[in-house]
Structures are given as C-alpha cells and as structure tokens.
Design an enzyme around this catalytic site. Structure first.
Site, PDB file in Angstrom:
ATOM      1  N   HIS A 192       0.798  -1.236   0.000  1.00 50.91           N
ATOM      2  CA  HIS A 192       0.000   0.000   0.000  1.00 50.91           C
ATOM      3  C   HIS A 192       0.829   1.284   0.000  1.00 50.91           C
ATOM      4  O   HIS A 192       0.260   2.366   0.023  1.00 50.91           O
ATOM      5  CB  HIS A 192      -0.980  -0.012   1.189  1.00 50.91           C
ATOM      6  CG  HIS A 192      -0.332  -0.186   2.529  1.00 50.91           C
ATOM      7  ND1 HIS A 192      -1.012   0.032   3.711  1.00 50.91           N
ATOM      8  CD2 HIS A 192       0.923  -0.559   2.899  1.00 50.91           C
ATOM      9  CE1 HIS A 192      -0.199  -0.197   4.730  1.00 50.91           C
ATOM     10  NE2 HIS A 192       0.963  -0.563   4.269  1.00 50.91           N
ATOM     11  N   HIS A 193       2.166   1.155   0.024  1.00 50.97           N
ATOM     12  CA  HIS A 193       2.999   2.358  -0.054  1.00 50.97           C
ATOM     13  C   HIS A 193       3.436   2.671  -1.490  1.00 50.97           C
ATOM     14  O   HIS A 193       4.289   3.515  -1.707  1.00 50.97           O
ATOM     15  CB  HIS A 193       4.237   2.221   0.840  1.00 50.97           C
ATOM     16  CG  HIS A 193       3.912   1.943   2.267  1.00 50.97           C
ATOM     17  ND1 HIS A 193       3.030   2.722   2.992  1.00 50.97           N
ATOM     18  CD2 HIS A 193       4.337   0.972   3.121  1.00 50.97           C
ATOM     19  CE1 HIS A 193       2.935   2.234   4.235  1.00 50.97           C
ATOM     20  NE2 HIS A 193       3.710   1.176   4.328  1.00 50.97           N
ATOM     21  N   SER A 194       2.862   1.960  -2.429  1.00 51.99           N
ATOM     22  CA  SER A 194       3.181   2.234  -3.827  1.00 51.99           C
ATOM     23  C   SER A 194       2.170   3.240  -4.395  1.00 51.99           C
ATOM     24  O   SER A 194       0.961   3.057  -4.271  1.00 51.99           O
ATOM     25  CB  SER A 194       3.147   0.925  -4.616  1.00 51.99           C
ATOM     26  OG  SER A 194       3.054   1.197  -5.993  1.00 51.99           O
TER      27      SER A 194
END
Ligand SMILES: [Zn+2]
Length: 280
Positions: free
Chosen positions: A99-101
C-alpha cells in the site's frame, strides 16, 4: 522472506487449508499495470532505469526478478477478488498489501500497489461498481489513499499508528490514527464502532482487507500494542461484518515484523483460520 513458505506449510500441517485450495497466479498484464501506474514509472521499472533516489525510496535494489515477483503478487490479489466474488466469499493472497506504492513511484518496500491495481481493473471491466479498502496494517496506506483520492467509487479506510511511517499521510476517505502503545481494548472498540457504519454507508460490491500483523506489541516497527488474541479478534470481526452483509472479501497479508518468526506466522495463520470460519 521465510514467512511466505512457512505460513502455507503451517496451514497445511494443521489442516486449516488443503493443497487443493491453493492457486498460483500468472504475471499481471501490462494493461492492468497501466490502469493504476503511470507509463513513466512502468517504463523505468521495465528498463531498470529508476534513479538511485527512486530505488532507495523503495528500499531494495531493483532487480528484474523483483518486478516479476511484484507482477505475480498483484495478479494474485486480482485473482483473489474474482474467487471471492464467484462464490468463495473470501480468498487470501499469501503476500500483497503493498500500500505504499503510488501511481508514479514506489516506497516502503512496495513496487506495485496490488489492491489499487485489482480495484481499478475490476472497475474497468465493470465487474464491480464500488469497492471498500479496509487497511488495518499499522502503517497508513499512503499510496492507496493517493491513488484513489479523486475516485468516488473506491472508499479507503485506514487504521494505523499516528506517529508511525509514513510521515506524510495523504488523506484516506477515513483515517483513524492511534497513539503509540494503543492496546486491544481501544483499538477494537474503535473498529467495532467504525467498520459497520462504513460498510453500510459505502455499500461496496467487494471489500479489500489488508490484514497486516504489525499491530502486535511484539512488532519491531509497529509501535502499537495489540496481543495475538486482539489481532485475531480484529480479523474475526472484519470477516463477520463481511459475512453479515454477504460481501466478498479479498485479503492481502501486509506487514509483520515481530522479533520471533513464529509470532508472525501465528498471527497471519489466524487470519486464514478466521477466514475459514467465515465459510461455515
Ligand atoms: Zn505495515
């Protein structure tokens, strides 16, 4: 990471799942990647031309194998969503939760955003018209929040440590940040209060659940203080809420960095055990 081999072994050994329940994903298509990620970012990944700074933000040296692996993981989440919607009710990716992309860059060990890719693809094909992302990994889902900031068909909910990475937190549709050291009682009370209302308001066709186990007190990066039982109850409640509303749910594992590998495996295995109960 060892957890990706040990977790399935444990689940098979104890009989929570059988060999027949497994599937292997093919690599995600370029079209699907480009529905979420920018052409410029994909080109740099494909040609191994990220700048040193861009690669450093992701956190590991970029190699073609890692890109290939990321494509399979993202397709796995898309497959899970389709399995969940075609009658299974719930399907779980043994990895994923990246989810940090962001659309145009990766960070925090995340190259592709698997949940965003799956949601965008299913919206594109018309298989869903609304999705809910329930992101309970201890880190805020900054990439997912950013990707869906202007997308009313995807509601993003993130429970996370308020003081934890990422420093800059682009707003999700609903963010719940907890102070350091938050334990089972406060965390679960908030979940009980917030989640049913969000589900009833959003009325999604599909739920993506990011079940990171870095909320545990034993986690080296988490800063919250959930017990193994508290984390298991969290999973049980999410699945129960989905079941009550007949909502299919696709699960991505997310983070887990406890000192003992056995604790990480136990917590992730609990997610599968609770998901199995949803089928009963
Ligand atoms: Zn995390």
């Amino acid at each position: 990471m060892e957890k990706y081999t040990l977790l399935p072994e444990q689940l098979l050994y104890e009989g929570t799942i059988t060999e027949a329940a497994f599937f292997t994903a093919a690599p995600l298509s370029e079209e699907a990647i480009l529905r979420t990620h920018t052409a410029g970012y994909w080109h740099k990944l494909k040609t191994n031309t990220l700048t040193r700074k861009e690669a450093r933000a992701i956190g590991f040296p970029m190699r073609p194998e890692l890109i290939a692996r990321g494509r399979v993981i993202a397709q796995g989440t898309l497959d899970c969503a389709r399995f969940a919607m075609s009658g299974d009710g719930v399907a779980l990716n043994i990895a994923g939760g990246t989810h940090h992309s962001f659309a145009d860059r990766g960070e925090g060990f995340c190259v592709f955003n698997d949940i965003a890719i799956a949601a965008n693809e299913l919206l594109h094909t018309g298989e869903i018209s609304r999705a809910l992302v329930v992101d309970l990994d201890v880190h805020q889902g900054n990439g997912t929040a950013s990707i869906f900031a202007g997308e009313p068909r995807v509601f993003t909910l993130s429970f996370h440590g308020a003081k934890n990475y990422p420093n800059r937190k682009p707003p999700s549709d609903l963010d719940v940040g907890f102070p350091d050291g938050t334990g089972d009682d406060v965390y679960l009370r908030e979940l009980y209060e917030v989640l049913p209302g969000v589900m009833d308001r959003v009325k999604p066709d599909l739920v993506f659940y990011l079940s990171g186990v870095d909320v545990l007190a034993s986690d080296k990066l988490g800063r919250l203080s959930l017990s193994l039982d508290g984390c298991k109850e969290r999973d049980r409640f999410v699945f129960q809420m989905c079941k009550d509303r007949n909502l299919p749910v696709a699960v991505s594992m997310g983070g887990g960095y406890s000192e003992r590998l056995a604790t990480i495996i136990e917590a992730h295995a609990n997610t599968f055990r609770m998901a199995e109960q949803m089928r009963d």
